[in-house]
Motif scaffolding. Structure first.
Motif, PDB file in Angstrom:
ATOM      1  N   HIS A  31       0.805  -1.226   0.000  1.00  0.00           N
ATOM      2  CA  HIS A  31       0.000   0.000   0.000  1.00  0.00           C
ATOM      3  C   HIS A  31       0.837   1.275   0.000  1.00  0.00           C
ATOM      4  O   HIS A  31       0.281   2.379  -0.060  1.00  0.00           O
ATOM      5  N   THR A  32       2.172   1.139   0.038  1.00  0.00           N
ATOM      6  CA  THR A  32       3.008   2.341   0.016  1.00  0.00           C
ATOM      7  C   THR A  32       3.237   2.866  -1.398  1.00  0.00           C
ATOM      8  O   THR A  32       3.688   4.002  -1.569  1.00  0.00           O
ATOM      9  N   TYR A  33       2.962   2.047  -2.413  1.00  0.00           N
ATOM     10  CA  TYR A  33       3.147   2.537  -3.779  1.00  0.00           C
ATOM     11  C   TYR A  33       1.812   2.538  -4.511  1.00  0.00           C
ATOM     12  O   TYR A  33       0.818   2.004  -4.028  1.00  0.00           O
ATOM     13  N   LYS A  34       1.791   3.180  -5.680  1.00  0.00           N
ATOM     14  CA  LYS A  34       0.551   3.380  -6.431  1.00  0.00           C
ATOM     15  C   LYS A  34       0.517   2.474  -7.650  1.00  0.00           C
ATOM     16  O   LYS A  34       0.964   2.864  -8.724  1.00  0.00           O
ATOM     17  N   PRO A  35      -0.028   1.279  -7.501  1.00  0.00           N
ATOM     18  CA  PRO A  35      -0.031   0.352  -8.633  1.00  0.00           C
ATOM     19  C   PRO A  35      -1.148   0.586  -9.634  1.00  0.00           C
ATOM     20  O   PRO A  35      -1.099   0.096 -10.749  1.00  0.00           O
ATOM     21  N   TYR A  36      -2.184   1.335  -9.241  1.00  0.00           N
ATOM     22  CA  TYR A  36      -3.368   1.429 -10.107  1.00  0.00           C
ATOM     23  C   TYR A  36      -3.609   2.844 -10.621  1.00  0.00           C
ATOM     24  O   TYR A  36      -4.719   3.187 -10.988  1.00  0.00           O
ATOM     25  N   ASP A  37      -2.558   3.690 -10.652  1.00  0.00           N
ATOM     26  CA  ASP A  37      -2.829   5.076 -11.002  1.00  0.00           C
ATOM     27  C   ASP A  37      -3.111   5.275 -12.489  1.00  0.00           C
ATOM     28  O   ASP A  37      -3.329   6.389 -12.939  1.00  0.00           O
ATOM     29  N   HIS A  38      -3.105   4.182 -13.276  1.00  0.00           N
ATOM     30  CA  HIS A  38      -3.506   4.302 -14.679  1.00  0.00           C
ATOM     31  C   HIS A  38      -4.770   3.490 -14.955  1.00  0.00           C
ATOM     32  O   HIS A  38      -5.081   3.168 -16.081  1.00  0.00           O
ATOM     33  N   LYS A  39      -5.486   3.140 -13.908  1.00  0.00           N
ATOM     34  CA  LYS A  39      -6.794   2.490 -14.052  1.00  0.00           C
ATOM     35  C   LYS A  39      -7.853   3.567 -14.226  1.00  0.00           C
ATOM     36  O   LYS A  39      -7.854   4.555 -13.495  1.00  0.00           O
ATOM     37  N   VAL A  40      -8.735   3.369 -15.170  1.00  0.00           N
ATOM     38  CA  VAL A  40      -9.732   4.396 -15.480  1.00  0.00           C
ATOM     39  C   VAL A  40     -11.133   3.891 -15.162  1.00  0.00           C
ATOM     40  O   VAL A  40     -11.542   2.835 -15.641  1.00  0.00           O
ATOM     41  N   LEU A  41     -11.856   4.628 -14.347  1.00  0.00           N
ATOM     42  CA  LEU A  41     -13.245   4.332 -14.032  1.00  0.00           C
ATOM     43  C   LEU A  41     -14.146   5.274 -14.821  1.00  0.00           C
ATOM     44  O   LEU A  41     -13.865   6.475 -14.899  1.00  0.00           O
ATOM     45  N   VAL A  42     -15.203   4.748 -15.384  1.00  0.00           N
ATOM     46  CA  VAL A  42     -16.156   5.570 -16.131  1.00  0.00           C
ATOM     47  C   VAL A  42     -17.548   5.378 -15.535  1.00  0.00           C
ATOM     48  O   VAL A  42     -17.781   4.442 -14.775  1.00  0.00           O
ATOM     49  N   PRO A  43     -18.478   6.260 -15.853  1.00  0.00           N
ATOM     50  CA  PRO A  43     -19.811   6.184 -15.240  1.00  0.00           C
ATOM     51  C   PRO A  43     -20.492   4.832 -15.470  1.00  0.00           C
ATOM     52  O   PRO A  43     -20.283   4.173 -16.495  1.00  0.00           O
ATOM     53  N   LYS A  44     -21.293   4.451 -14.524  1.00  0.00           N
ATOM     54  CA  LYS A  44     -22.011   3.175 -14.585  1.00  0.00           C
ATOM     55  C   LYS A  44     -23.225   3.306 -15.494  1.00  0.00           C
ATOM     56  O   LYS A  44     -24.288   3.731 -15.069  1.00  0.00           O
ATOM     57  N   LYS A  45     -23.038   2.948 -16.760  1.00  0.00           N
ATOM     58  CA  LYS A  45     -24.123   3.022 -17.726  1.00  0.00           C
ATOM     59  C   LYS A  45     -24.206   1.697 -18.489  1.00  0.00           C
ATOM     60  O   LYS A  45     -23.186   1.196 -18.963  1.00  0.00           O
ATOM     61  N   PRO A  46     -25.405   1.146 -18.625  1.00  0.00           N
ATOM     62  CA  PRO A  46     -25.543  -0.154 -19.312  1.00  0.00           C
ATOM     63  C   PRO A  46     -24.981  -0.145 -20.723  1.00  0.00           C
ATOM     64  O   PRO A  46     -24.449  -1.159 -21.180  1.00  0.00           O
ATOM     65  N   GLU A  47     -25.059   0.993 -21.411  1.00  0.00           N
ATOM     66  CA  GLU A  47     -24.609   1.018 -22.806  1.00  0.00           C
ATOM     67  C   GLU A  47     -23.094   0.897 -22.938  1.00  0.00           C
ATOM     68  O   GLU A  47     -22.575   0.675 -24.029  1.00  0.00           O
ATOM     69  N   PHE A  48     -22.353   1.020 -21.833  1.00  0.00           N
ATOM     70  CA  PHE A  48     -20.900   0.893 -21.887  1.00  0.00           C
ATOM     71  C   PHE A  48     -20.445  -0.557 -21.696  1.00  0.00           C
ATOM     72  O   PHE A  48     -19.275  -0.860 -21.898  1.00  0.00           O
ATOM     73  N   LYS A  49     -21.337  -1.423 -21.270  1.00  0.00           N
ATOM     74  CA  LYS A  49     -20.937  -2.792 -20.938  1.00  0.00           C
ATOM     75  C   LYS A  49     -20.374  -3.507 -22.161  1.00  0.00           C
ATOM     76  O   LYS A  49     -21.019  -3.614 -23.190  1.00  0.00           O
ATOM     77  N   GLY A  50     -19.125  -3.966 -22.055  1.00  0.00           N
ATOM     78  CA  GLY A  50     -18.500  -4.687 -23.147  1.00  0.00           C
ATOM     79  C   GLY A  50     -18.063  -3.823 -24.303  1.00  0.00           C
ATOM     80  O   GLY A  50     -17.761  -4.331 -25.383  1.00  0.00           O
ATOM     81  N   LYS A  51     -17.981  -2.498 -24.102  1.00  0.00           N
ATOM     82  CA  LYS A  51     -17.636  -1.581 -25.174  1.00  0.00           C
ATOM     83  C   LYS A  51     -16.264  -0.940 -24.929  1.00  0.00           C
ATOM     84  O   LYS A  51     -15.750  -0.932 -23.820  1.00  0.00           O
ATOM     85  N   MET A  52     -15.697  -0.401 -26.006  1.00  0.00           N
ATOM     86  CA  MET A  52     -14.481   0.397 -25.911  1.00  0.00           C
ATOM     87  C   MET A  52     -14.844   1.847 -26.182  1.00  0.00           C
ATOM     88  O   MET A  52     -15.493   2.145 -27.184  1.00  0.00           O
ATOM     89  N   ILE A  53     -14.398   2.740 -25.294  1.00  0.00           N
ATOM     90  CA  ILE A  53     -14.786   4.140 -25.425  1.00  0.00           C
ATOM     91  C   ILE A  53     -13.583   5.045 -25.201  1.00  0.00           C
ATOM     92  O   ILE A  53     -12.618   4.658 -24.531  1.00  0.00           O
ATOM     93  N   GLU A  54     -13.645   6.267 -25.738  1.00  0.00           N
ATOM     94  CA  GLU A  54     -12.623   7.278 -25.505  1.00  0.00           C
ATOM     95  C   GLU A  54     -13.128   8.197 -24.396  1.00  0.00           C
ATOM     96  O   GLU A  54     -14.297   8.592 -24.389  1.00  0.00           O
ATOM     97  N   VAL A  55     -12.216   8.526 -23.459  1.00  0.00           N
ATOM     98  CA  VAL A  55     -12.643   9.324 -22.308  1.00  0.00           C
ATOM     99  C   VAL A  55     -11.675  10.472 -22.057  1.00  0.00           C
ATOM    100  O   VAL A  55     -10.500  10.414 -22.429  1.00  0.00           O
ATOM    101  N   ASP A  56     -12.172  11.529 -21.415  1.00  0.00           N
ATOM    102  CA  ASP A  56     -11.349  12.603 -20.863  1.00  0.00           C
ATOM    103  C   ASP A  56     -11.147  12.329 -19.380  1.00  0.00           C
ATOM    104  O   ASP A  56     -12.104  12.018 -18.662  1.00  0.00           O
ATOM    105  N   ILE A  57      -9.904  12.441 -18.903  1.00  0.00           N
ATOM    106  CA  ILE A  57      -9.603  12.243 -17.493  1.00  0.00           C
ATOM    107  C   ILE A  57      -9.845  13.554 -16.742  1.00  0.00           C
ATOM    108  O   ILE A  57      -9.337  14.604 -17.123  1.00  0.00           O
ATOM    109  N   TYR A  58     -10.641  13.498 -15.670  1.00  0.00           N
ATOM    110  CA  TYR A  58     -10.938  14.719 -14.924  1.00  0.00           C
ATOM    111  C   TYR A  58     -10.573  14.615 -13.445  1.00  0.00           C
ATOM    112  O   TYR A  58     -10.651  15.607 -12.707  1.00  0.00           O
ATOM    113  N   GLU A  59     -10.139  13.431 -12.993  1.00  0.00           N
ATOM    114  CA  GLU A  59      -9.778  13.298 -11.576  1.00  0.00           C
ATOM    115  C   GLU A  59      -8.825  12.123 -11.423  1.00  0.00           C
ATOM    116  O   GLU A  59      -8.964  11.099 -12.102  1.00  0.00           O
TER     117      GLU A  59
END
Length: 536
Positions: A420-448
């Protein structure tokens, strides 16, 4: 004196001959049965109608699986066959007439949960059938007495065993699949199946392994290595993509050992499989032990760079101490593990290496443990499975002098704190929970950005890419059935929304922020697990 396990039906094998229908034929037999009217004598007034028969195939079944992805696939196959035979698969254990409990024998807590579930089912007067590695490895255990058992290589017989259990019989099928005297990988891969996640197909490429680790109980259940042919595995992948799957997970007790028993190897299988992967769909390779992947490093480096193969490999080290590894009989030294990791990090940009570590193995000294801590400090593994040692009955390690429990617990805490002292997941991207995204590839803007993640917002008017070449099955729908029958076996299936977790291999900065360009999955072990949990 009769055994407590004796019953009117000792083994279904005694009732089956070479002239009987195959399991595949039996699955569809019920729908072709036409009941005949039968004349009955009138029952005298006041006398109750007596019946001693139960008609299997109409009851509700709850399937619970513990353990690895191999076990998960077995559970999906058993659920699919039962649903195809007429049983109703329910997610509510209270509604079920029978509990099918598919166990894991790797650690004590998993078996404790399994044993407690059996007790709970019996307290609720549920019928019980047990499966998985625990009953296969130790069928004579007291708490399994009088229970029906499906062996790990007998999952294609689940309908017969459940039929008999519903009727009150105790049936045990623990034999091995053989052809011309040679052990097979297991049941056929084209059996009906209910995927827990309709977008992901888990394929077991082999069962068993070539090792004899002193702590491992799974070897007692899965046995020596037995591989499926490349042709069978390619056909299963092809069928899965035709059912809307967009990810294939390859699993086994040791994928690196694949094919050694049938004259082939893992790279040969992988090159054939990637030919079948549609654009945008992905292949994920499961766990491999260091000794076998060492022989194929050059080839594996090329495969893991393929655009349709996740840049991910799970290679358990267990300990960085050669002394401990020798006591474990792991058949490699820490330098071998370092060679694998260093080579792949150099040849495969952005690769994620996951590993396992056992804390407090018998004989582990403070110096041994410090070597393991230093290995983690050096490589900062982004996916680290930390396990406190549990002695498993019947294993050589259980007879060794044990490290005190408080020491094992403290070492587990120290290693967890280091992770827990290092950041292994700082390139993991979470996107809004929407059914239409399930199983899809999308382009996103990082805001946080946070310690373990970044949050992305879908780019307006950006193209949403669908890798599936067919409409995915609905959740709960049976795979492997003829097209005209699938609609009748959905068991209340419904599409579910999900949080997506996506990781990009390449990024760019511009005035609108950081955008995701390509959707490889460098962090597959952690990220895919998150996707699956959310999709369920």
């Amino acid at each position: 004196m009769a055994s407590a396990c004796d019953s009117p039906v000792d083994d279904i094998e005694d009732m089956v001959t070479s002239h009987d229908p195959t399991p595949h034929e039996r699955q569809f037999a019920r729908r072709n049965i036409v009941p005949r009217p039968r004349k009955h004598k009138l029952q005298p007034a006041g006398e109750e109608l007596q019946t001693d028969s139960v008609i299997p195939g109409t009851q509700k079944i709850w399937v619970r699986t513990w353990g690895c992805s191999h076990n998960s696939s077995d559970g999906e196959y058993m659920a699919g066959q039962l649903a195809a035979s007429g049983y109703k698969i329910t997610e509510n254990p209270a509604d079920a007439d029978l509990w099918l409990l598919n166990s894991c024998t790797v650690k004590n807590p998993a078996e404790d949960h399994f044993r407690n579930s059996i007790k709970k089912a019996q307290e609720q007067n549920k019928k019980v059938v047990v499966a998985g590695c625990v009953p296969q490895a130790q069928p004579r255990t007291d708490y399994l007495k009088e229970l029906s058992i499906i062996g790990v290589q007998q999952i294609d017989r689940v309908v017969e065993v459940v039929d008999e259990a519903i009727k009150g019989h105790s049936v045990r099928l623990l034999g091995q699949k053989k052809e011309k005297g040679k052990r097979l990988g297991g049941a056929r891969l084209d059996l009906p199946k209910i995927r827990k996640n309709p977008l992901i197909e888990i394929i077991s490429i082999n069962t068993g392994c070539l090792n004899a680790c002193t702590y491992c109980k799974t070897k007692h259940a899965r046995g020596d290595l037995a591989s499926y042919s490349i042709e069978e595995l390619v056909e299963r992948a092809r069928q899965s993509f035709q059912e809307g799957v967009c990810e294939i997970w390859l699993t086994s007790e040791d994928t690196g050992a694949y094919g050694r028993d049938i004259g082939t190897d893992l790279p040969s299988l992988l090159w054939e499989l990637v030919k079948e992967i549609p654009e945008g769909a992905m292949l994920r390779l499961g766990m491999t032990n260091p000794p076998y992947i060492l022989e194929h490093l050059e080839e594996m480096g090329r495969i893991l760079q393929h655009p349709r193969v996740y840049s991910f490999l799970h290679v358990p080290v267990q300990s960085a101490s050669d002394s401990v590894l020798m006591d474990m009989k792991r058949e490699y030294c820490c330098a071998d593990f370092r060679r694998v990791v260093d080579f792949l990090k150099e040849r495969v940009p952005g690769i994620t290496i996951a590993t396992d570590i056992i804390c407090g193995f018998p004989g582990e000294t403070d110096e041994d443990f410090e070597q393991t801590m230093e290995l983690v400090r050096q490589y900062r593994f982004p996916s680290l499975f930390i396990n406190q040692f549990y002695p498993r009955p019947g294993t050589p390690a259980a007879k060794m002098e044990q490290v005190p429990a408080h020491v094992k617990k403290q070492r587990t805490k120290e290693l967890s704190a280091l992770f827990h002292t290092y950041k292994p997941y700082d390139h993991k991207v979470l996107v809004p929970k929407k059914p239409e995204f399930k199983g899809k590839m999308i382009e996103v803007d990082i805001y946080e950005a946070g310690k373990h993640y970044m949050k992305g917002q879908p780019v307006e008017d950006a193209r949403v890419f669908t890798p599936s070449i067919a409409q995915p099955l609905q959740k709960g729908q049976v795979s492997g059935l003829p097209q005209e029958l699938k609609a009748t076996h959905q068991n209340g299936a419904c599409a579910s929304g999900a949080s997506s977790a996506l990781v990009g291999r390449s990024w760019r900065f511009d005035g609108d922020g950081l955008k995701l360009l390509s959707l490889g999955l460098a962090l597959a072990a952690v990220i895919v697990a998150l996707v699956i949990d959310k999709l369920h």
